[in-house]
Write a protein that holds these residues in place. Structure first.
Motif, mmCIF file in Angstrom:
data_model
loop_
_atom_site.group_PDB
_atom_site.id
_atom_site.type_symbol
_atom_site.label_atom_id
_atom_site.label_comp_id
_atom_site.label_asym_id
_atom_site.label_seq_id
_atom_site.Cartn_x
_atom_site.Cartn_y
_atom_site.Cartn_z
ATOM 1 N N THR A 14 44.029 39.828 31.498
ATOM 2 C CA THR A 14 44.880 40.526 32.324
ATOM 3 C C THR A 14 46.393 39.782 32.026
ATOM 4 O O THR A 14 47.210 39.950 33.096
ATOM 5 C CB THR A 14 44.594 40.436 33.847
ATOM 6 O OG1 THR A 14 44.335 39.057 34.236
ATOM 7 C CG2 THR A 14 43.272 41.258 34.014
ATOM 8 N N HIS B 232 42.451 40.874 38.793
ATOM 9 C CA HIS B 232 42.493 41.441 39.758
ATOM 10 C C HIS B 232 40.858 41.912 39.649
ATOM 11 O O HIS B 232 40.390 41.811 38.637
ATOM 12 C CB HIS B 232 43.270 42.888 39.450
ATOM 13 C CG HIS B 232 43.079 43.687 38.425
ATOM 14 N ND1 HIS B 232 44.030 43.403 37.313
ATOM 15 C CD2 HIS B 232 42.666 44.733 37.812
ATOM 16 C CE1 HIS B 232 43.718 43.978 36.296
ATOM 17 N NE2 HIS B 232 42.723 45.004 36.498
ATOM 18 N N PRO C 290 43.610 45.955 50.400
ATOM 19 C CA PRO C 290 43.883 45.266 49.285
ATOM 20 C C PRO C 290 44.706 43.816 49.987
ATOM 21 O O PRO C 290 45.129 43.838 50.791
ATOM 22 C CB PRO C 290 44.866 45.935 48.382
ATOM 23 C CG PRO C 290 45.432 47.026 49.522
ATOM 24 C CD PRO C 290 44.440 47.161 50.633
ATOM 25 N N ALA D 286 46.809 40.608 48.045
ATOM 26 C CA ALA D 286 47.577 40.173 46.825
ATOM 27 C C ALA D 286 47.718 38.567 47.005
ATOM 28 O O ALA D 286 48.010 38.161 47.987
ATOM 29 C CB ALA D 286 48.990 40.815 46.658
ATOM 30 N N ALA E 62 47.632 38.125 41.732
ATOM 31 C CA ALA E 62 46.192 38.501 41.728
ATOM 32 C C ALA E 62 46.170 39.719 42.727
ATOM 33 O O ALA E 62 46.836 39.687 43.763
ATOM 34 C CB ALA E 62 45.463 37.573 42.029
ATOM 35 N N LEU E 63 45.281 40.753 42.475
ATOM 36 C CA LEU E 63 44.849 41.652 43.532
ATOM 37 C C LEU E 63 43.448 41.703 43.865
ATOM 38 O O LEU E 63 42.599 41.804 42.831
ATOM 39 C CB LEU E 63 45.399 43.272 43.153
ATOM 40 C CG LEU E 63 46.695 43.332 43.124
ATOM 41 C CD1 LEU E 63 46.898 44.849 42.450
ATOM 42 C CD2 LEU E 63 47.047 43.580 44.541
ATOM 43 N N HIS F 282 44.990 51.396 43.527
ATOM 44 C CA HIS F 282 44.775 50.204 42.682
ATOM 45 C C HIS F 282 45.728 50.079 41.366
ATOM 46 O O HIS F 282 46.637 49.493 41.260
ATOM 47 C CB HIS F 282 43.487 50.126 42.385
ATOM 48 C CG HIS F 282 43.066 48.783 41.452
ATOM 49 N ND1 HIS F 282 43.280 47.578 41.693
ATOM 50 C CD2 HIS F 282 42.569 49.151 40.083
ATOM 51 C CE1 HIS F 282 42.934 47.022 40.590
ATOM 52 N NE2 HIS F 282 42.419 47.497 39.675
ATOM 53 N N LEU G 253 49.350 48.012 40.503
ATOM 54 C CA LEU G 253 49.064 47.287 39.021
ATOM 55 C C LEU G 253 50.393 47.774 38.254
ATOM 56 O O LEU G 253 51.394 46.881 37.927
ATOM 57 C CB LEU G 253 47.895 47.400 38.283
ATOM 58 C CG LEU G 253 46.546 46.787 38.567
ATOM 59 C CD1 LEU G 253 45.477 47.295 37.945
ATOM 60 C CD2 LEU G 253 47.012 45.383 38.747
#
Length: 150
Positions: free
Chosen positions: A57, A67, A76, A78, A102-103, A113, A117
Motif C-alpha cells: 500500500t 488499510h 471507519p 483513521a 492507515a484506515l 472506503h 482512499l
C-alpha cells in the motif's frame, strides 16, 4: 469521506521509532486498538497484513496507506503516523516510507472506503502538504495541520 472527518488526535502520532514494515503495522494496530475496543490489536494487524499480501500500500513519495476491512466494524477509523526515519515498505517507487495514513473500515462499506482512499491519496499527492507533514514536531501539530487541510 475525508480524512479530516475521521482522524482524531488520539490516532495521530508523530516521529514513531520503527525499523521495519511489520513494526510500523504493529504500531498502527496498537494505536487503533485503543479506539476500536471491539477488536484486538492482533485482529487489526491481521487485517492490515492480509491487505499487504495482495500488494504493498506504499503509493510512492514516502507515503503509504495501509488499510484493512473488518467484519462488524461500526465506523471507519483513521490512524496517521510519521516515523523518525523512513523505512523500507515495498512502495511502488521503491522509496522508503515515513508517512502512514492507515484506515480500518467496515467490510460492507466498500464504496465509501474507496472514496476515502482516493481522498487521502489526493491530499498527500501535494508536495507542499507532505513537506509540512514531515516538519511537524509533535502529535498535536500534526493533527492540527491535517485538520485544516482541504
Amino acid at each position: 469521506m475525508k480524512l479530516q472527518n475521521i482522524l482524531t488526535l488520539d490516532c495521530t502520532v508523530c516521529a514513531v521509532p520503527a525499523g521495519s514494515k511489520k513494526r510500523i503495522l504493529e504500531k498502527i494496530s496498537a494505536v487503533a486498538a485503543v479506539k476500536m475496543t471491539d477488536f484486538s490489536q492482533f485482529e487489526l494487524l491481521e487485517s492490515l497484513m492480509n491487505r499487504e499480501k495482495m500488494g504493498s500500500t506504499g503509493i510512492g513519495n514516502g507515503i503509504a496507506i495501509p488499510h484493512g476491512r473488518l467484519v462488524n466494524a461500526k465506523h471507519p477509523v483513521a490512524v496517521l503516523l510519521t516515523t523518525q526515519e523512513p523505512i523500507p515498505f515495498d512502495a511502488i517507487d521503491n522509496r522508503p516510507v515515513d508517512i502512514f495514513v492507515a484506515l480500518f473500515v467496515p467490510e460492507d462499506c466498500c464504496k465509501d472506503h474507496l472514496s476515502t482512499l482516493q481522498s487521502i491519496a489526493k491530499l498527500f499527492s501535494n508536495k507542499q502538504t507532505t513537506k509540512q507533514v514531515r516538519k511537524c514536531l509533535n502529535d498535536q501539530e500534526l493533527f492540527q495541520l491535517v485538520s485544516q487541510m482541504d
